[in-house]
Design a protein around this motif. Structure first.
Motif: not given
Length: 212
Positions: A8-13, A35-37, A86-87, A200-201
């Motif tokens: 849903r959102n690859a930028y979610l941390t 659910d999982t990020l 995140w890195p 992906h970006c």
């Protein structure tokens, strides 16, 4: 199947979820979440790392219909806070998006198909179906890829039925024989439309650079 947070959102941390099942495999505790990020290893992309509450996340793997999160110590059933490293994720996003660009350019401009791909901690390995590439050919490929990176092409997602792949111009790979139904597609605007379950970006310019 409900789309999970890492798609849903690859930028979610960070994410609040529920531990819905727990167990042990080869002496290592694992949990299954509502659910999982955290991205599970697959498609040449390594699994994410991070924390589930007080426990360190050591690995994430698909196991049948489950996604198992392997931990440094057990975590009980119930609410848990997920924190992504995140890195590591950002590096994977840049490398995986770069692979899509390189693969598309190699095929479009040179007729070279990609046969294998693997992300590593320092470099990515991308195999092309040519026995050998001279330095001048690599330099030409690198320059063409750099042009597409600078073009800041948007990267988006959609689903499509396999029956529509030919009409849409989808570059498909590794689908099970006889598979039917819908598949997640990654769309690098004006460059590539490909089946992929990775992260992906949002734009090719976020790759930064790609050196061969």
């Amino acid at each position: 199947m409900t789309e999970l947070a890492y798609h849903r959102n690859a930028y979610l941390t960070e994410l609040d979820a529920e531990v819905v099942a727990a167990g042990e495999q080869s002496g290592m505790p694992f949990v299954v979440l509502s659910d999982t990020l955290f991205f599970p290893e697959g498609g040449g992309q390594p699994a994410d790392r991070g924390r589930l509450g007080y426990a360190e996340l050591l690995d994430v793997q698909k196991h049948g219909e489950e996604i198992r999160h392997y931990l440094s110590e057990p975590v009980p059933l119930g609410p848990v806070r997920l924190e992504l490293e995140w890195p590591r994720r950002w590096d994977h996003m840049q490398q995986h998006t770069g692979q899509h660009v390189l693969t598309a350019v190699a095929l479009r401009d040179f007729g070279w198909r990609t046969t294998a791909f693997h992300l590593g901690p320092e470099t990515s390995d991308i195999e092309l179906d040519v026995p050998r590439l001279a330095r001048e050919k690599l330099d030409a490929l690198e320059a063409a890829v750099a042009k597409e990176i600078r073009a800041a092409r948007p990267v988006t997602y959609r689903s499509a039925n396999v029956a529509d792949f030919e009409r849409l111009g989808v570059r498909s790979r590794l689908l099970p024989e006889g598979f039917t139904g819908t598949v997640r597609l990654v769309d690098v605007e004006g460059l590539d439309l490909n089946t992929c379950g990775g992260t992906h970006c949002r734009s090719t310019d976020e790759i930064g650079s790609l050196c061969l």
